[in-house]
Design a protein around this motif. Structure first.
Motif, PDB file in Angstrom:
ATOM      1  N   GLY A  37       0.767  -1.591   0.167  1.00 31.08           N
ATOM      2  CA  GLY A  37      -0.257  -0.181  -0.149  1.00 31.08           C
ATOM      3  C   GLY A  37       1.199   1.583   0.413  1.00 31.08           C
ATOM      4  N   SER A  38       1.988   1.460   0.539  1.00 27.68           N
ATOM      5  CA  SER A  38       3.442   2.082   0.385  1.00 27.68           C
ATOM      6  C   SER A  38       4.501   2.535  -1.377  1.00 27.68           C
ATOM      7  CB  SER A  38       4.130   2.003   1.865  1.00 27.68           C
ATOM      8  OG  SER A  38       3.548   2.258   2.627  1.00 27.68           O
ATOM      9  N   ILE A  39       4.313   1.555  -1.956  1.00 23.83           N
ATOM     10  CA  ILE A  39       5.238   1.528  -2.908  1.00 23.83           C
ATOM     11  C   ILE A  39       3.773   1.822  -4.034  1.00 23.83           C
ATOM     12  CG2 ILE A  39       6.287   0.158  -4.959  1.00 23.83           C
ATOM     13  CD1 ILE A  39       7.337  -1.333  -2.275  1.00 23.83           C
ATOM     14  N   PRO A  40       4.387   3.027  -5.068  1.00 24.27           N
ATOM     15  CA  PRO A  40       3.734   2.983  -6.375  1.00 24.27           C
ATOM     16  C   PRO A  40       2.889   2.066  -6.698  1.00 24.27           C
ATOM     17  CG  PRO A  40       4.897   4.761  -5.858  1.00 24.27           C
ATOM     18  CD  PRO A  40       5.798   3.839  -4.641  1.00 24.27           C
ATOM     19  N   VAL A  41       2.106   1.955  -7.708  1.00 20.82           N
ATOM     20  CA  VAL A  41       1.344   0.969  -8.534  1.00 20.82           C
ATOM     21  C   VAL A  41       2.357   0.756  -9.508  1.00 20.82           C
ATOM     22  CG1 VAL A  41      -0.291  -0.005  -9.262  1.00 20.82           C
ATOM     23  CG2 VAL A  41      -0.969   1.667  -7.906  1.00 20.82           C
ATOM     24  N   LEU A  42       3.107   2.226  -9.984  1.00 23.82           N
ATOM     25  CA  LEU A  42       3.915   1.431 -11.285  1.00 23.82           C
ATOM     26  C   LEU A  42       4.533   1.267 -10.915  1.00 23.82           C
ATOM     27  CD1 LEU A  42       4.368   2.560 -14.372  1.00 23.82           C
ATOM     28  CD2 LEU A  42       4.718   5.142 -13.397  1.00 23.82           C
ATOM     29  N   VAL A  43       5.694   1.691  -9.323  1.00 19.38           N
ATOM     30  CA  VAL A  43       6.999   1.303  -9.396  1.00 19.38           C
ATOM     31  C   VAL A  43       6.503  -0.671  -9.421  1.00 19.38           C
ATOM     32  CG1 VAL A  43       8.391   0.886  -7.692  1.00 19.38           C
ATOM     33  CG2 VAL A  43       7.908   2.931  -8.582  1.00 19.38           C
ATOM     34  N   GLN A  44       5.833  -1.034  -8.616  1.00 19.95           N
ATOM     35  CA  GLN A  44       5.533  -2.324  -8.718  1.00 19.95           C
ATOM     36  C   GLN A  44       5.177  -2.518  -9.582  1.00 19.95           C
ATOM     37  OE1 GLN A  44       2.898  -3.404  -5.575  1.00 19.95           O
ATOM     38  NE2 GLN A  44       2.310  -1.577  -4.426  1.00 19.95           N
ATOM     39  N   LEU A  45       4.415  -2.443 -10.898  1.00 22.47           N
ATOM     40  CA  LEU A  45       4.789  -3.387 -11.855  1.00 22.47           C
ATOM     41  C   LEU A  45       5.362  -3.302 -12.495  1.00 22.47           C
ATOM     42  CD1 LEU A  45       1.719  -0.700 -13.435  1.00 22.47           C
ATOM     43  CD2 LEU A  45       1.254  -4.041 -12.965  1.00 22.47           C
ATOM     44  N   LEU A  46       6.859  -2.205 -12.732  1.00 19.30           N
ATOM     45  CA  LEU A  46       7.773  -2.253 -13.209  1.00 19.30           C
ATOM     46  C   LEU A  46       8.525  -3.406 -12.886  1.00 19.30           C
ATOM     47  CD1 LEU A  46       9.158   1.503 -13.899  1.00 19.30           C
ATOM     48  CD2 LEU A  46       8.866   0.093 -15.844  1.00 19.30           C
ATOM     49  N   LEU A  47       9.317  -3.260 -11.304  1.00 17.17           N
ATOM     50  CA  LEU A  47       9.627  -4.174 -10.649  1.00 17.17           C
ATOM     51  C   LEU A  47       8.995  -6.111 -11.445  1.00 17.17           C
ATOM     52  CD1 LEU A  47       9.322  -3.162  -7.058  1.00 17.17           C
ATOM     53  CD2 LEU A  47      11.421  -3.751  -7.963  1.00 17.17           C
ATOM     54  N   SER A  59       7.528  -7.324 -13.918  1.00 18.82           N
ATOM     55  CA  SER A  59       8.064  -6.615 -14.809  1.00 18.82           C
ATOM     56  C   SER A  59       9.255  -7.855 -15.191  1.00 18.82           C
ATOM     57  CB  SER A  59       7.857  -6.044 -16.349  1.00 18.82           C
ATOM     58  OG  SER A  59       8.355  -4.335 -15.328  1.00 18.82           O
ATOM     59  N   ASN A  60      10.483  -6.966 -14.583  1.00 19.02           N
ATOM     60  CA  ASN A  60      11.915  -7.171 -14.460  1.00 19.02           C
ATOM     61  C   ASN A  60      11.962  -8.247 -13.144  1.00 19.02           C
ATOM     62  OD1 ASN A  60      13.071  -5.418 -16.239  1.00 19.02           O
ATOM     63  ND2 ASN A  60      11.605  -4.272 -15.497  1.00 19.02           N
ATOM     64  N   ILE A  61      11.043  -9.583 -13.064  1.00 12.67           N
ATOM     65  CA  ILE A  61      11.514 -10.365 -11.687  1.00 12.67           C
ATOM     66  C   ILE A  61      12.433 -11.275 -12.106  1.00 12.67           C
ATOM     67  CG2 ILE A  61       8.948 -12.193 -12.610  1.00 12.67           C
ATOM     68  CD1 ILE A  61      10.192 -10.319  -9.057  1.00 12.67           C
ATOM     69  N   ALA A  62      12.322 -11.502 -13.481  1.00 14.29           N
ATOM     70  CA  ALA A  62      13.392 -12.414 -13.839  1.00 14.29           C
ATOM     71  C   ALA A  62      14.783 -12.184 -14.139  1.00 14.29           C
ATOM     72  CB  ALA A  62      12.919 -12.980 -15.386  1.00 14.29           C
ATOM     73  N   LEU A  63      15.187 -11.360 -13.329  1.00 15.67           N
ATOM     74  CA  LEU A  63      16.452 -10.481 -13.300  1.00 15.67           C
ATOM     75  C   LEU A  63      16.790 -11.055 -11.137  1.00 15.67           C
ATOM     76  CD1 LEU A  63      16.271  -7.190 -14.558  1.00 15.67           C
ATOM     77  CD2 LEU A  63      16.834  -8.780 -15.832  1.00 15.67           C
ATOM     78  N   VAL A  64      15.475 -10.878 -10.892  1.00 13.15           N
ATOM     79  CA  VAL A  64      16.006 -11.954  -9.548  1.00 13.15           C
ATOM     80  C   VAL A  64      15.717 -12.820  -9.514  1.00 13.15           C
ATOM     81  CG1 VAL A  64      15.874 -11.313  -6.920  1.00 13.15           C
ATOM     82  CG2 VAL A  64      15.787  -9.295  -8.786  1.00 13.15           C
ATOM     83  N   PHE A  65      14.330 -13.406 -10.167  1.00 12.25           N
ATOM     84  CA  PHE A  65      14.873 -15.503 -10.097  1.00 12.25           C
ATOM     85  C   PHE A  65      14.461 -15.379 -11.327  1.00 12.25           C
ATOM     86  CE2 PHE A  65      12.991 -13.292  -6.233  1.00 12.25           C
ATOM     87  CZ  PHE A  65      13.680 -14.075  -4.952  1.00 12.25           C
ATOM     88  N   PRO A  66      15.513 -15.899 -12.125  1.00 13.37           N
ATOM     89  CA  PRO A  66      15.923 -16.306 -13.325  1.00 13.37           C
ATOM     90  C   PRO A  66      15.069 -17.788 -13.282  1.00 13.37           C
ATOM     91  CG  PRO A  66      18.205 -17.032 -12.717  1.00 13.37           C
ATOM     92  CD  PRO A  66      16.945 -15.425 -11.577  1.00 13.37           C
ATOM     93  N   ASP A  67      15.021 -18.540 -12.277  1.00 10.87           N
ATOM     94  CA  ASP A  67      14.133 -19.944 -12.381  1.00 10.87           C
ATOM     95  C   ASP A  67      13.651 -19.926 -10.624  1.00 10.87           C
ATOM     96  OD1 ASP A  67      15.456 -20.824 -14.409  1.00 10.87           O
ATOM     97  OD2 ASP A  67      17.563 -21.471 -13.464  1.00 10.87           O
TER      98      ASP A  67
END
Length: 251
Positions: free
Chosen positions: A111-121, A123-131
């Motif tokens: 509820g604190s992190i802006p929605v746009l930031v969450q969407l970008l995170l 969309s790039n989750i594979a950079l943190v957890f590729p598998d």
């Protein structure tokens, strides 16, 4: 006798003030109406708006496809966010300090992190957890293939709006709260265009790149969002009326 005269004078003074305030309000209303009419007239005569292009693109096949995707995204995210919100409320009211703490932490973070930031995170989750393994031996899922832009948009919106729903649905009037969540979800779907998703705003931006009709196409998007939000609020209003009639009949 003196008290009666004083009360009469006070009553007349109050009535005079009400009349004066009413007259001032009418003057302000008339001025605002004139300004609004002047603004609408200037829009109608403004050649830069290109009203013909606005009308032409309102029912453009790509725009209609974007509207339909926006509606489907709204329905799916609304259902998921509402379900998440209800689960969080249940956890908070369980009396279990661990469950309550997890629920509070979820609402605080998402509820604190802006929605746009969450969407970008997302969309790039594979950079943190590729598998993605789910901690199960032998399970290996390619996150790059699994987390598509649409999946990232759905997850990001549902989790972010789930935190909002967890607060809104604690209201006694859950129908009105659900209406607020629905409208907020509909408006928030416009953010998915940053992930190159062809929702309404995404389609409009793609068309802008081809024909450079920036203002007319943004006007088309604004009109469609007005239509959809008004329809959503109208549906909630009708549901409230139906509920009120049902309660009246049950009595």
């Amino acid at each position: 006798m003196t008290e009666t005269v004083a009360a009469d004078r006070t009553g007349r003074a109050d009535a005079t003030r009400l009349i004066q305030r009413g007259a001032i309000e009418w003057v302000i209303a008339a001025l605002l109406a004139l300004l609004l009419m002047r603004f609408l007239w200037s829009l109608a005569r403004n050649e830069n708006l290109l009203p013909g292009e606005v009308v032409h693109h309102l029912l453009h096949p790509d725009v209609l496809a974007g509207v339909w995707l926006t509606i489907r995204l709204t329905a799916l995210v609304f259902a998921m966010a509402s379900a998440i919100g209800l689960v969080v409320i249940r956890m908070e009211r369980s009396g279990n300090p661990l469950l309550g703490g997890i629920a509070a932490a979820y609402v605080w973070v998402f509820g604190s992190i802006p929605v746009l930031v969450q969407l970008l995170l997302w969309s790039n989750i594979a950079l943190v957890f590729p598998d993605i393994t789910f901690a199960i031996p032998g399970v290996h899922i390619d996150a790059m293939r699994l987390v598509t832009p649409v999946h990232a948009a759905i997850a990001g919106l549902a989790l972010a709006l789930g935190a909002y729903a967890a607060r809104a649905l604690q209201d006694d009037d859950r129908l009105t709260a659900s209406g607020d969540i629905l409208v907020t979800t509909l408006q928030a779907t416009s953010l998915v265009s940053v992930l190159s998703i062809t929702d309404l705003l995404g389609v409009v931006q793609a068309l802008e790149e081809r024909n450079h009709l920036i203002i007319p196409l943004l006007t088309v998007a604004a009109i469609w969002y007005l239509v959809m939000v008004t329809a959503a609020r109208g549906a909630i209003h009708l549901a409230r009326l139906a509920r009120g009639r049902g309660q009246a009949h049950s009595r």
